[in-house]
Design a protein around this motif. Sequence first.
Motif, short mmCIF file in Angstrom:
data_model
loop_
_atom_site.label_atom_id
_atom_site.label_comp_id
_atom_site.label_asym_id
_atom_site.label_seq_id
_atom_site.Cartn_x
_atom_site.Cartn_y
_atom_site.Cartn_z
N LYS B 148 4.50 -5.68 16.55
CA LYS B 148 5.73 -5.58 15.78
C LYS B 148 5.57 -6.18 14.39
CE LYS B 148 8.85 -5.01 19.55
NZ LYS B 148 10.16 -5.34 20.13
N GLU B 149 4.85 -7.30 14.32
CA GLU B 149 4.65 -7.95 13.02
C GLU B 149 3.78 -7.06 12.11
OE1 GLU B 149 3.55 -12.04 13.24
OE2 GLU B 149 3.26 -12.21 11.07
N ALA B 150 2.73 -6.49 12.67
CA ALA B 150 1.84 -5.62 11.88
C ALA B 150 2.59 -4.36 11.42
CB ALA B 150 0.61 -5.24 12.70
N PHE B 151 3.48 -3.85 12.28
CA PHE B 151 4.27 -2.65 11.95
C PHE B 151 5.20 -2.96 10.77
CE2 PHE B 151 7.08 0.89 14.02
CZ PHE B 151 6.48 1.85 13.24
N TYR B 152 5.82 -4.14 10.82
CA TYR B 152 6.70 -4.56 9.73
C TYR B 152 5.91 -4.71 8.43
CZ TYR B 152 9.69 -7.46 6.80
OH TYR B 152 10.41 -7.95 5.74
N ASN B 153 4.77 -5.38 8.51
CA ASN B 153 3.95 -5.58 7.30
C ASN B 153 3.46 -4.26 6.74
OD1 ASN B 153 4.24 -8.36 7.30
ND2 ASN B 153 2.45 -8.67 8.64
N HIS B 154 3.09 -3.36 7.64
CA HIS B 154 2.64 -2.05 7.20
C HIS B 154 3.75 -1.30 6.48
CE1 HIS B 154 1.83 2.25 7.55
NE2 HIS B 154 0.61 1.86 7.23
N PHE B 155 4.95 -1.38 7.02
CA PHE B 155 6.10 -0.71 6.40
C PHE B 155 6.36 -1.28 5.01
CE2 PHE B 155 10.65 -0.25 5.51
CZ PHE B 155 10.82 1.11 5.69
N CYS B 156 6.31 -2.61 4.88
CA CYS B 156 6.56 -3.26 3.58
C CYS B 156 5.53 -2.83 2.53
CB CYS B 156 6.54 -4.78 3.71
SG CYS B 156 7.89 -5.40 4.71
N THR B 157 4.28 -2.69 2.96
CA THR B 157 3.21 -2.29 2.03
C THR B 157 3.34 -0.81 1.67
OG1 THR B 157 1.82 -3.84 3.25
CG2 THR B 157 0.70 -2.36 1.71
N SER B 158 3.67 0.02 2.66
CA SER B 158 3.71 1.47 2.42
C SER B 158 4.96 1.90 1.66
CB SER B 158 3.64 2.24 3.73
OG SER B 158 2.55 1.82 4.50
N PHE B 159 6.09 1.23 1.95
CA PHE B 159 7.36 1.65 1.37
C PHE B 159 8.10 0.48 0.75
CE2 PHE B 159 6.47 4.34 5.13
CZ PHE B 159 6.29 5.55 4.49
N PRO B 160 7.50 -0.17 -0.28
CA PRO B 160 8.14 -1.34 -0.86
C PRO B 160 9.54 -1.03 -1.40
CG PRO B 160 6.31 -0.56 -2.24
CD PRO B 160 6.23 0.18 -0.94
N GLU B 161 9.73 0.22 -1.85
CA GLU B 161 11.03 0.57 -2.44
C GLU B 161 12.15 0.52 -1.40
OE1 GLU B 161 12.72 3.84 -5.41
OE2 GLU B 161 10.66 4.22 -4.75
N PHE B 162 11.85 0.95 -0.17
CA PHE B 162 12.88 0.89 0.87
C PHE B 162 13.25 -0.57 1.16
CE2 PHE B 162 11.34 5.22 2.23
CZ PHE B 162 12.51 5.87 1.92
N VAL B 163 12.25 -1.44 1.15
CA VAL B 163 12.51 -2.85 1.43
C VAL B 163 13.47 -3.43 0.39
CG1 VAL B 163 11.46 -5.13 1.82
CG2 VAL B 163 10.26 -3.05 2.55
N GLN B 164 13.35 -2.95 -0.86
CA GLN B 164 14.25 -3.39 -1.93
C GLN B 164 15.65 -2.81 -1.77
OE1 GLN B 164 13.48 -5.59 -4.38
NE2 GLN B 164 11.49 -5.76 -3.35
N ARG B 165 15.72 -1.55 -1.41
CA ARG B 165 16.98 -0.82 -1.51
C ARG B 165 17.81 -0.79 -0.23
NH1 ARG B 165 15.15 4.69 -4.56
NH2 ARG B 165 17.33 5.27 -4.23
N VAL B 166 17.14 -0.98 0.92
CA VAL B 166 17.80 -0.77 2.20
C VAL B 166 18.14 -2.13 2.83
CG1 VAL B 166 17.38 0.09 4.54
CG2 VAL B 166 16.66 1.44 2.57
N PRO B 167 19.37 -2.31 3.34
CA PRO B 167 19.71 -3.58 3.99
C PRO B 167 18.73 -3.91 5.12
CG PRO B 167 21.66 -2.17 3.85
CD PRO B 167 20.50 -1.36 3.37
N GLN B 168 18.49 -5.20 5.27
CA GLN B 168 17.48 -5.67 6.21
C GLN B 168 17.75 -5.20 7.66
OE1 GLN B 168 16.15 -9.58 4.97
NE2 GLN B 168 16.08 -10.17 7.13
N TYR B 169 19.03 -5.17 8.04
CA TYR B 169 19.34 -4.78 9.42
C TYR B 169 18.98 -3.31 9.68
CZ TYR B 169 23.69 -2.26 8.28
OH TYR B 169 24.61 -1.36 7.81
N MET B 170 18.98 -2.49 8.62
CA MET B 170 18.59 -1.09 8.80
C MET B 170 17.08 -0.96 8.97
SD MET B 170 20.94 1.21 6.28
CE MET B 170 22.73 1.09 6.28
N ILE B 171 16.35 -1.78 8.24
CA ILE B 171 14.89 -1.77 8.40
C ILE B 171 14.53 -2.23 9.81
CG2 ILE B 171 12.72 -2.84 7.59
CD1 ILE B 171 13.94 -2.65 4.76
N ALA B 172 15.24 -3.24 10.29
CA ALA B 172 15.04 -3.71 11.66
C ALA B 172 15.29 -2.57 12.65
CB ALA B 172 15.96 -4.90 11.95
#
Lengths: 190, 190
Positions: B148-172
């Motif tokens: 789960k941690e690697a999946f989260y880190n991978h998402f942050c690296t691949s889609f940094p823009e979503f991490v900025q724009r999308v509320p955290q609970y939606m990323i979860a």
Amino acid sequence: MHANLISHIQKFIELDAHAIEMLHGYFKRTTYKKKESLLKAGQVCRSLHFVEKGCVRMYFITDKATEQITQFAKENWWISDYFSFMDNIPSPYFIQTIEKSEVLSIDAAVFETMLKELPQMERYFRMIMQRAVAASQLRIKYMSELSKEAFYNHFCTSFPEFVQRVPQYMIASYLGLTPEYVSELRKKKL
Amino acid sequence: MHANLISHIQKFIELDAHAIEMLHGYFKRTTYKKKESLLKAGQVCRSLHFVEKGCVRMYFITDKATEQITQFAKENWWISDYFSFMDNIPSPYFIQTIEKSEVLSIDAAVFETMLKELPQMERYFRMIMQRAVAASQLRIKYMSELSKEAFYNHFCTSFPEFVQRVPQYMIASYLGLTPEYVSELRKKKL
């Protein structure tokens, strides 16, 4: 000749005699024994593969050195590592036959030639790819929604043929379950 | 007018002035406020949607009455429930804006007309769909491989823009994690 492929294409688009003749030239037919490889991890996946007869699986080796199956394909299914195929990069996957199989393969350069010479094939592949996207959407929904038991039952109902033809430990790998757990679920269903 | 869509198509195929003019006619532009729905579960997904501006999410309601997000889309991404669109069946999904958004939509009948009148669009959509299949293959690989941690880190690296724009609970929700766990992982990364 390529009887299954031609009928599959004709479900989606019309083909005249000339197009059918052309199509025979673009694809290479290979007969594989059981457990032969169409692709090995580290190689570029240079072809799209259409299963005329038989059954194949796509898998990768995890950090824990186990085989994780991500896809099966039987008669009339396409299989390929699409990123590797499109971008000419090494694949992390193995594609291997589960049974003796006959596979029609088209490599990237011939694929482009075919699309130039028979542009109606763009429509066929657009429809095939669109259905593949739809199937992935559904699979991702099931992966995030269903319990392991429900996921197994759903697979058995949706793909009874795979349950017949594919060894149980491969179905377990595909579903992310242990072979022991699948064995228990199977007994429960009998 | 449909500036992002036209440039996106031109990355894949050539368009002359006539084709560009035609394309403007096929798509309907809608401006949505934040949290407006493009599709609700139970409705047929009658359109393919292209995000010109903004950000949207696709989700379904689980048995436990929680929202499970299966996809995000931002500028220049397509989003739709493809089975519902192709087979004209009710969708299990909601598609909803995350920000104020401008969306170009084409309904199924107009889509077919467009493909008849501008057959070169078959190639564009074949390529778009092929890339979507490739992305799904990769996503299924990550879902079955990464912690789960690697999946989260991978998402942050691949889609940094979503991490900025999308509320955290939606990323979860998208990653199948609890908001609390994502919050912990986020602190770890800072």
